[in-house]
Design a protein around this motif. Structure first.
Motif, PDB file in Angstrom:
ATOM      1  N   ARG A 141       0.853  -1.185   0.000  1.00 14.55           N
ATOM      2  CA  ARG A 141       0.000   0.000   0.000  1.00 14.55           C
ATOM      3  C   ARG A 141       0.890   1.237   0.000  1.00 14.55           C
ATOM      4  N   LYS A 142       0.316   2.349  -0.423  1.00 15.55           N
ATOM      5  CA  LYS A 142       1.116   3.565  -0.571  1.00 15.55           C
ATOM      6  C   LYS A 142       1.280   4.315   0.749  1.00 15.55           C
ATOM      7  N   PHE A 143       2.513   4.657   1.053  1.00 13.14           N
ATOM      8  CA  PHE A 143       2.849   5.596   2.119  1.00 13.14           C
ATOM      9  C   PHE A 143       3.507   6.764   1.405  1.00 13.14           C
ATOM     10  N   LYS A 144       2.744   7.846   1.244  1.00 14.00           N
ATOM     11  CA  LYS A 144       3.190   8.936   0.371  1.00 14.00           C
ATOM     12  C   LYS A 144       3.450   8.344  -1.013  1.00 14.00           C
ATOM     13  N   ASP A 145       4.683   8.433  -1.496  1.00 19.10           N
ATOM     14  CA  ASP A 145       5.001   7.902  -2.826  1.00 19.10           C
ATOM     15  C   ASP A 145       5.757   6.579  -2.760  1.00 19.10           C
ATOM     16  N   VAL A 146       5.775   5.959  -1.587  1.00 19.84           N
ATOM     17  CA  VAL A 146       6.524   4.721  -1.385  1.00 19.84           C
ATOM     18  C   VAL A 146       5.549   3.576  -1.143  1.00 19.84           C
ATOM     19  N   LEU A 147       5.842   2.416  -1.691  1.00 20.37           N
ATOM     20  CA  LEU A 147       5.029   1.231  -1.441  1.00 20.37           C
ATOM     21  C   LEU A 147       5.580   0.476  -0.239  1.00 20.37           C
ATOM     22  N   VAL A 148       4.723   0.242   0.738  1.00 22.54           N
ATOM     23  CA  VAL A 148       5.135  -0.501   1.931  1.00 22.54           C
ATOM     24  C   VAL A 148       4.286  -1.756   2.051  1.00 22.54           C
ATOM     25  N   SER A 149       4.875  -2.799   2.625  1.00 26.87           N
ATOM     26  CA  SER A 149       4.126  -4.040   2.827  1.00 26.87           C
ATOM     27  C   SER A 149       2.973  -3.776   3.783  1.00 26.87           C
ATOM     28  N   GLU A 150       1.788  -4.290   3.418  1.00 26.10           N
ATOM     29  CA  GLU A 150       0.625  -4.014   4.258  1.00 26.10           C
ATOM     30  C   GLU A 150       0.717  -4.721   5.613  1.00 26.10           C
ATOM     31  N   VAL A 151       1.560  -5.738   5.705  1.00 22.57           N
ATOM     32  CA  VAL A 151       1.929  -6.307   6.998  1.00 22.57           C
ATOM     33  C   VAL A 151       3.398  -5.980   7.224  1.00 22.57           C
ATOM     34  N   GLY A 152       3.651  -5.113   8.173  1.00 23.96           N
ATOM     35  CA  GLY A 152       5.015  -4.745   8.530  1.00 23.96           C
ATOM     36  C   GLY A 152       5.463  -5.537   9.748  1.00 23.96           C
ATOM     37  N   CYS A 155      -3.538  15.949  15.989  1.00 23.66           N
ATOM     38  CA  CYS A 155      -2.393  15.801  15.084  1.00 23.66           C
ATOM     39  C   CYS A 155      -2.783  15.992  13.626  1.00 23.66           C
ATOM     40  N   LEU A 156      -3.995  15.591  13.265  1.00 24.72           N
ATOM     41  CA  LEU A 156      -4.429  15.725  11.876  1.00 24.72           C
ATOM     42  C   LEU A 156      -4.577  17.171  11.439  1.00 24.72           C
ATOM     43  N   GLU A 157      -4.576  18.087  12.386  1.00 28.09           N
ATOM     44  CA  GLU A 157      -4.637  19.517  12.042  1.00 28.09           C
ATOM     45  C   GLU A 157      -3.263  20.079  11.699  1.00 28.09           C
ATOM     46  N   GLN A 158      -2.210  19.303  11.895  1.00 23.24           N
ATOM     47  CA  GLN A 158      -0.852  19.788  11.690  1.00 23.24           C
ATOM     48  C   GLN A 158      -0.411  19.629  10.230  1.00 23.24           C
ATOM     49  N   GLU A 159       0.023  20.710   9.639  1.00 27.73           N
ATOM     50  CA  GLU A 159       0.503  20.687   8.267  1.00 27.73           C
ATOM     51  C   GLU A 159       1.784  19.855   8.165  1.00 27.73           C
ATOM     52  N   GLY A 160       1.809  18.951   7.215  1.00 26.36           N
ATOM     53  CA  GLY A 160       3.020  18.174   6.961  1.00 26.36           C
ATOM     54  C   GLY A 160       3.074  16.830   7.645  1.00 26.36           C
ATOM     55  N   ILE A 161       2.094  16.499   8.492  1.00 26.49           N
ATOM     56  CA  ILE A 161       2.120  15.194   9.157  1.00 26.49           C
ATOM     57  C   ILE A 161       1.962  14.088   8.113  1.00 26.49           C
ATOM     58  N   ALA A 162       2.790  13.065   8.225  1.00 23.10           N
ATOM     59  CA  ALA A 162       2.771  11.975   7.245  1.00 23.10           C
ATOM     60  C   ALA A 162       2.019  10.752   7.742  1.00 23.10           C
ATOM     61  N   SER A 163       1.978  10.549   9.071  1.00 17.98           N
ATOM     62  CA  SER A 163       1.388   9.302   9.565  1.00 17.98           C
ATOM     63  C   SER A 163       0.872   9.441  10.983  1.00 17.98           C
ATOM     64  N   ALA A 211      -8.223  11.155   7.983  1.00 19.79           N
ATOM     65  CA  ALA A 211      -6.856  10.769   7.647  1.00 19.79           C
ATOM     66  C   ALA A 211      -6.726  10.501   6.150  1.00 19.79           C
ATOM     67  N   LYS A 212      -7.696   9.823   5.582  1.00 19.23           N
ATOM     68  CA  LYS A 212      -7.670   9.548   4.145  1.00 19.23           C
ATOM     69  C   LYS A 212      -7.745  10.841   3.346  1.00 19.23           C
ATOM     70  N   GLU A 213      -8.607  11.748   3.762  1.00 21.83           N
ATOM     71  CA  GLU A 213      -8.757  13.037   3.080  1.00 21.83           C
ATOM     72  C   GLU A 213      -7.450  13.815   3.069  1.00 21.83           C
ATOM     73  N   LYS A 214      -6.677  13.724   4.156  1.00 24.03           N
ATOM     74  CA  LYS A 214      -5.434  14.468   4.270  1.00 24.03           C
ATOM     75  C   LYS A 214      -4.221  13.661   3.802  1.00 24.03           C
TER      76      LYS A 214
END
Length: 327
Positions: free
Chosen positions: A4-15, A163-171, A191-194
């Motif tokens: 699944r996508k984390f920003k522009d990187v693909l990560v295993s859905e089970v980490g 935290c979702l109100e913070q600009e630039g949060i990735a996760s 979270a999906k919207e942002k």
């Protein structure tokens, strides 16, 4: 393994969560055992590893750092800061820019990296999140190149919304499992919207959803499921997802009865993955067989809508009223 996508990187859905590798809160683990777990995880297609500077006060990070030198696979490592209490740099100094920078640099040394893919605040006090200075410090560390992305591991839905109100949060890293279902209703859509990744920890409720515990089960002295069973050392919500152990065993059996077969742990992870907003789930492991079981959840079909409905009703009626701690 699906990705699944984390920003522009693909990560295993089970980490892979590596609290267990720290040999501090889940019983002891030596380097050979840690390497066997990491190696099998990578062999099965895993590429997202989550750790923290306090997991064995650097032991987990150092094991991972040594392992990274043995593989040519491109792995994605996330760590966390904010809970260390070392002399002269504990709370509240943890949350100054200098304190945070020192802890990031310590993690980088342990991991043998020049830059960290993801640095996360590690369940820090809500008042620090509301004050907001920690986010400016993370942005500065990102500008300096020490970290590439930043996020927050939270204890409560309210903290997630802050935290979702913070600009630039990735996760956001959250407890989300069959013993803690309400988060999907409270902030997943936002979270999906942002475009904020959701990293799910404690997916098996500290083992309650593994299907292997009964009322006679016990845990070693240095296992948090022993010394923090009732919140004696930190938020009780981090142990068994806040449900008292004996009650949890009974409820876990009720859950198992509603699943397709006896692969309880795998279906519990599959239930999480059925939520498309989730980016990756990070179960830990103390043995290779657990890694294999966890990773196999990615290959299971989605649970039926009727099963999801039954599990939600059980949660609302019988599980949520029994959750203790902050959630």
């Amino acid at each position: 393994m699906n990705y699944r996508k984390f920003k522009d990187v693909l990560v295993s859905e089970v980490g892979l969560g590596t609290w267990q590798l720290g040999s501090a809160d889940w019983g002891n683990m030596n380097e050979d055992e840690a390497f066997a777990i990491l190696n099998r995880f990578v062999e099965l297609g895993g590429n997202f590893i989550d750790t923290a500077d306090v997991y064995g006060m650097g032991i987990s990070e150092r094991y991972i750092g040594k392992f990274l030198k043995t593989t040519d696979k491109e792995l994605i490592v996330a760590s966390k800061i904010g809970r260390r209490g070392d002399e002269g740099n504990g709370w509240p100094q943890n949350f100054s820019y200098d304190g945070m920078r020192a802890h990031v640099e310590s993690s980088l040394r342990n991991l043998g990296l020049q830059s960290l893919f993801l640095e996360q605040l590690h369940c820090i006090p809500e008042e620090e999140l509301r004050a907001g200075n920690v986010f400016n410090h993370l942005r500065k560390l990102q500008d300096e190149g020490l970290i590439q992305n930043w996020g927050v591991s939270v204890e409560t839905a309210e903290e997630a919304l802050i935290c979702l109100e913070q600009e630039g949060i990735a996760s956001l890293q959250i407890i989300f499992n069959l013993f803690r279902q309400h988060y999907s209703e409270e902030f997943f859509a936002k979270a999906k919207e942002k475009n904020v990744a959701l990293i799910v920890r404690v997916p098996l409720a500290s083992g309650l959803l593994s299907g292997k515990y009964n009322l006679g089960s016990s845990f070693s002295k240095n296992d948090h499921r022993n010394y923090n069973a009732n919140g004696e050392s930190f938020n009780v919500g981090e142990t068994f997802s806040g449900v008292e152990f004996s009650k949890g065993v009974t409820l876990a059996n009720r859950i198992a009865d509603k699943l397709p077969d006896l692969r309880t742990a795998q279906w519990a992870i599959r239930w999480i993955l059925d939520h498309p907003e989730v980016t990756t789930v990070i179960p830990g492991a103390t043995k290779v067989s657990q890694v294999e079981s966890n990773m196999a959840a990615s290959d299971l079909p989605s649970l039926s809508a009727d099963t999801h409905r039954q599990l939600h009703e059980l949660y609302a009626d019988e599980i949520r009223p029994n959750i203790r701690g902050r959630f």
